[in-house]
Structures are given as C-alpha cells and as structure tokens.
Design a protein around this motif. Structure first.
Motif, PDB file in Angstrom:
ATOM      1  N   ASN A   3      38.965 -38.288 -10.923  1.00 38.30           N
ATOM      2  CA  ASN A   3      39.433 -37.487 -12.034  1.00 38.30           C
ATOM      3  C   ASN A   3      39.426 -36.010 -11.662  1.00 38.30           C
ATOM      4  OD1 ASN A   3      40.031 -36.351 -14.496  1.00 38.30           O
ATOM      5  ND2 ASN A   3      38.152 -37.004 -15.497  1.00 38.30           N
ATOM      6  N   LYS A   4      40.630 -35.453 -11.377  1.00 39.74           N
ATOM      7  CA  LYS A   4      40.749 -34.036 -11.004  1.00 39.74           C
ATOM      8  C   LYS A   4      41.709 -33.356 -11.969  1.00 39.74           C
ATOM      9  CE  LYS A   4      39.180 -33.770  -6.470  1.00 39.74           C
ATOM     10  NZ  LYS A   4      38.884 -32.703  -5.587  1.00 39.74           N
ATOM     11  N   ASN A  36      37.041 -26.839  -2.350  1.00 40.76           N
ATOM     12  CA  ASN A  36      38.220 -27.630  -2.721  1.00 40.76           C
ATOM     13  C   ASN A  36      38.685 -27.286  -4.137  1.00 40.76           C
ATOM     14  OD1 ASN A  36      38.428 -28.945  -0.271  1.00 40.76           O
ATOM     15  ND2 ASN A  36      37.166 -30.671  -0.923  1.00 40.76           N
ATOM     16  N   GLU A  37      37.728 -27.057  -5.039  1.00 38.18           N
ATOM     17  CA  GLU A  37      38.079 -26.678  -6.408  1.00 38.18           C
ATOM     18  C   GLU A  37      38.770 -25.313  -6.415  1.00 38.18           C
ATOM     19  OE1 GLU A  37      37.295 -28.765  -9.618  1.00 38.18           O
ATOM     20  OE2 GLU A  37      37.893 -29.704  -7.726  1.00 38.18           O
ATOM     21  N   LEU A  38      38.233 -24.370  -5.664  1.00 41.07           N
ATOM     22  CA  LEU A  38      38.841 -23.039  -5.596  1.00 41.07           C
ATOM     23  C   LEU A  38      40.275 -23.131  -5.058  1.00 41.07           C
ATOM     24  CD1 LEU A  38      35.926 -20.876  -4.120  1.00 41.07           C
ATOM     25  CD2 LEU A  38      36.507 -21.230  -6.528  1.00 41.07           C
ATOM     26  N   ALA A  39      40.470 -23.963  -4.047  1.00 42.55           N
ATOM     27  CA  ALA A  39      41.776 -24.083  -3.403  1.00 42.55           C
ATOM     28  C   ALA A  39      42.831 -24.688  -4.324  1.00 42.55           C
ATOM     29  CB  ALA A  39      41.653 -24.911  -2.126  1.00 42.55           C
ATOM     30  N   ARG A  40      42.441 -25.572  -5.218  1.00 43.38           N
ATOM     31  CA  ARG A  40      43.431 -26.244  -6.061  1.00 43.38           C
ATOM     32  C   ARG A  40      43.631 -25.580  -7.422  1.00 43.38           C
ATOM     33  NH1 ARG A  40      42.209 -29.846  -9.930  1.00 43.38           N
ATOM     34  NH2 ARG A  40      40.025 -30.112 -10.464  1.00 43.38           N
ATOM     35  N   ALA A  41      42.849 -24.560  -7.712  1.00 39.27           N
ATOM     36  CA  ALA A  41      42.906 -23.910  -9.022  1.00 39.27           C
ATOM     37  C   ALA A  41      44.129 -23.021  -9.190  1.00 39.27           C
ATOM     38  CB  ALA A  41      41.652 -23.062  -9.220  1.00 39.27           C
ATOM     39  N   ASP A 108      35.217 -36.187 -12.746  1.00 35.38           N
ATOM     40  CA  ASP A 108      34.257 -37.044 -12.045  1.00 35.38           C
ATOM     41  C   ASP A 108      33.706 -36.222 -10.897  1.00 35.38           C
ATOM     42  OD1 ASP A 108      34.850 -39.169 -13.744  1.00 35.38           O
ATOM     43  OD2 ASP A 108      36.462 -39.888 -12.467  1.00 35.38           O
ATOM     44  N   TRP A 109      32.372 -36.159 -10.784  1.00 32.03           N
ATOM     45  CA  TRP A 109      31.752 -35.253  -9.820  1.00 32.03           C
ATOM     46  C   TRP A 109      30.531 -35.904  -9.198  1.00 32.03           C
ATOM     47  CZ3 TRP A 109      34.191 -31.032  -8.361  1.00 32.03           C
ATOM     48  CH2 TRP A 109      33.522 -30.100  -7.585  1.00 32.03           C
ATOM     49  N   PRO A 110      30.319 -35.715  -7.876  1.00 32.17           N
ATOM     50  CA  PRO A 110      29.133 -36.295  -7.245  1.00 32.17           C
ATOM     51  C   PRO A 110      27.868 -35.609  -7.744  1.00 32.17           C
ATOM     52  CG  PRO A 110      30.348 -34.935  -5.672  1.00 32.17           C
ATOM     53  CD  PRO A 110      31.152 -34.967  -6.935  1.00 32.17           C
ATOM     54  N   LEU A 111      26.890 -36.416  -8.125  1.00 31.23           N
ATOM     55  CA  LEU A 111      25.631 -35.893  -8.650  1.00 31.23           C
ATOM     56  C   LEU A 111      24.520 -36.887  -8.344  1.00 31.23           C
ATOM     57  CD1 LEU A 111      24.316 -33.625 -10.372  1.00 31.23           C
ATOM     58  CD2 LEU A 111      24.809 -35.031 -12.375  1.00 31.23           C
ATOM     59  N   ASN A 112      23.536 -36.433  -7.593  1.00 29.29           N
ATOM     60  CA  ASN A 112      22.376 -37.262  -7.261  1.00 29.29           C
ATOM     61  C   ASN A 112      22.755 -38.593  -6.622  1.00 29.29           C
ATOM     62  OD1 ASN A 112      20.747 -35.243  -8.368  1.00 29.29           O
ATOM     63  ND2 ASN A 112      20.802 -36.174 -10.397  1.00 29.29           N
ATOM     64  N   SER A 114      25.508 -40.322  -6.759  1.00 28.14           N
ATOM     65  CA  SER A 114      26.539 -41.136  -7.406  1.00 28.14           C
ATOM     66  C   SER A 114      27.555 -40.206  -8.058  1.00 28.14           C
ATOM     67  CB  SER A 114      25.903 -42.063  -8.451  1.00 28.14           C
ATOM     68  OG  SER A 114      25.272 -41.305  -9.456  1.00 28.14           O
ATOM     69  N   VAL A 115      28.594 -40.775  -8.627  1.00 25.44           N
ATOM     70  CA  VAL A 115      29.624 -39.976  -9.299  1.00 25.44           C
ATOM     71  C   VAL A 115      29.339 -40.001 -10.792  1.00 25.44           C
ATOM     72  CG1 VAL A 115      32.087 -39.773  -9.791  1.00 25.44           C
ATOM     73  CG2 VAL A 115      31.320 -40.428  -7.503  1.00 25.44           C
ATOM     74  N   ARG A 116      29.334 -38.827 -11.383  1.00 21.11           N
ATOM     75  CA  ARG A 116      29.095 -38.691 -12.828  1.00 21.11           C
ATOM     76  C   ARG A 116      30.355 -38.179 -13.512  1.00 21.11           C
ATOM     77  NH1 ARG A 116      24.510 -41.577 -13.344  1.00 21.11           N
ATOM     78  NH2 ARG A 116      22.802 -40.647 -12.199  1.00 21.11           N
ATOM     79  N   HIS A 117      30.554 -38.621 -14.742  1.00 22.10           N
ATOM     80  CA  HIS A 117      31.685 -38.193 -15.550  1.00 22.10           C
ATOM     81  C   HIS A 117      31.189 -37.075 -16.465  1.00 22.10           C
ATOM     82  CE1 HIS A 117      35.642 -38.752 -17.309  1.00 22.10           C
ATOM     83  NE2 HIS A 117      35.086 -38.659 -18.499  1.00 22.10           N
ATOM     84  N   VAL A 118      31.680 -35.846 -16.222  1.00 22.08           N
ATOM     85  CA  VAL A 118      31.258 -34.661 -16.966  1.00 22.08           C
ATOM     86  C   VAL A 118      32.363 -34.279 -17.945  1.00 22.08           C
ATOM     87  CG1 VAL A 118      30.500 -32.254 -16.763  1.00 22.08           C
ATOM     88  CG2 VAL A 118      29.941 -33.895 -14.942  1.00 22.08           C
ATOM     89  N   GLU A 119      32.024 -34.219 -19.241  1.00 22.53           N
ATOM     90  CA  GLU A 119      32.989 -33.916 -20.292  1.00 22.53           C
ATOM     91  C   GLU A 119      32.650 -32.576 -20.931  1.00 22.53           C
ATOM     92  OE1 GLU A 119      32.373 -37.179 -22.969  1.00 22.53           O
ATOM     93  OE2 GLU A 119      32.987 -38.666 -21.488  1.00 22.53           O
ATOM     94  N   ILE A 120      33.645 -31.708 -21.124  1.00 17.54           N
ATOM     95  CA  ILE A 120      33.441 -30.392 -21.711  1.00 17.54           C
ATOM     96  C   ILE A 120      33.601 -30.485 -23.233  1.00 17.54           C
ATOM     97  CG2 ILE A 120      34.137 -27.968 -21.717  1.00 17.54           C
ATOM     98  CD1 ILE A 120      33.018 -29.196 -18.984  1.00 17.54           C
ATOM     99  N   ILE A 121      32.571 -30.050 -23.939  1.00 20.24           N
ATOM    100  CA  ILE A 121      32.550 -30.124 -25.409  1.00 20.24           C
ATOM    101  C   ILE A 121      32.855 -28.779 -26.049  1.00 20.24           C
ATOM    102  CG2 ILE A 121      31.078 -30.627 -27.406  1.00 20.24           C
ATOM    103  CD1 ILE A 121      29.589 -32.613 -25.468  1.00 20.24           C
ATOM    104  N   ALA A 122      32.251 -27.703 -25.540  1.00 25.49           N
ATOM    105  CA  ALA A 122      32.444 -26.379 -26.114  1.00 25.49           C
ATOM    106  C   ALA A 122      32.234 -25.313 -25.058  1.00 25.49           C
ATOM    107  CB  ALA A 122      31.482 -26.147 -27.275  1.00 25.49           C
ATOM    108  N   VAL A 123      32.910 -24.171 -25.238  1.00 24.12           N
ATOM    109  CA  VAL A 123      32.796 -23.038 -24.320  1.00 24.12           C
ATOM    110  C   VAL A 123      32.728 -21.765 -25.134  1.00 24.12           C
ATOM    111  CG1 VAL A 123      33.906 -21.709 -22.486  1.00 24.12           C
ATOM    112  CG2 VAL A 123      34.144 -24.199 -22.520  1.00 24.12           C
TER     113      VAL A 123
END
Length: 130
Positions: A3-4, A36-41, A108-112, A114-123
């Motif tokens: 998920n990118k 990689n994130e910086l390059a694709r932004a 989806d991001w590597p964390l500890n 494994s891959v974790r699904h991180v969802e943004i709720i508020a900013v």
C-alpha cells in the motif's frame, strides 16, 4: 510494502531530511525506506501544503490496525524529541511512514519485523516554516 498512497511533502522538509540522511554514517533499511518515500513524493512549497497533510511538526492521530490501537504524536527531528512530550522522530519506523500522508490515507509499513497497516485519523497542521 504493498500500500503506497500518494504523498505530498514540502520542499523545506525534504531538504532538511536529506541533510540528516547525508550526515548518517550508514543507511539502514529504515533510512532506505524513508529515502524511497522522499523520491516518490510530490514536492510543493510549504505554503502550498494542504492543511490535512502530515509535515514535520504536525501533530498526528493514527491507528495501527494490527494492534487495534490509536496514537497521537508530533512528528519531529531527533534533537526535537525532548521538546515534545508526544514526539516521534522522522527516523522512527512509524515516523517515516507518516510523513506526507493526509487524513483518511493509510500505508503498509515495516515495523518490528512485520508489516503494519498505519491509518491517518487526524492532523493538526505544522507551524509555518521560517
């Protein structure tokens, strides 16, 4: 990582993060993922960054689906961690995942190991760059 979603970064944040990376003695997997994130932004001027996009200094509420837990953190540089009770470094695994996302997006991001699904709720928008 599967998920990118599209991400938007300010030119000032990109330049500062790249300076930090250049000073690092070696690039680990986390730093490579951030690069990689910086390059694709999509990069815009700070004033053109939408208010619901996570930038350096933004306070973010996010959920890690696999943990079924919500967190509220302020995204910052390593030396700023002491200034924020809720600080999270851009070089922490979840910190790298957050940058450039907006409310409603997830990644989806590597964390500890494994891959974790991180969802943004508020900013809460970052302060205006100097």
């Amino acid at each position: 990582m599967q998920n990118k979603p599209d991400i938007i970064l300010s030119a000032a944040d990109v330049a500062t993060i790249e300076r930090y990376i250049e000073k690092m003695p070696h690039a680990n997997e986390q730093v490579l993922a951030l690069e990689n994130e910086l390059a694709r932004a999509k990069v815009v001027k700070h004033q053109d960054l939408p208010s619901d996009v996570i930038a350096m200094g933004s306070r973010v509420t996010f959920r890690i689906a696999e943990l079924n837990k919500e967190f509220s953190k302020t995204l910052c540089y390593p030396e700023q961690l002491a200034n924020h009770e809720d600080g999270i470094s851009i070089f922490a695994p979840v910190g790298s995942a957050l940058i450039g996302l907006r409310v409603g997006q997830s990644i989806d991001w590597p964390l500890n190991g494994s891959v974790r699904h991180v969802e943004i709720i508020a900013v809460s928008p970052a302060p205006v760059a100097a």
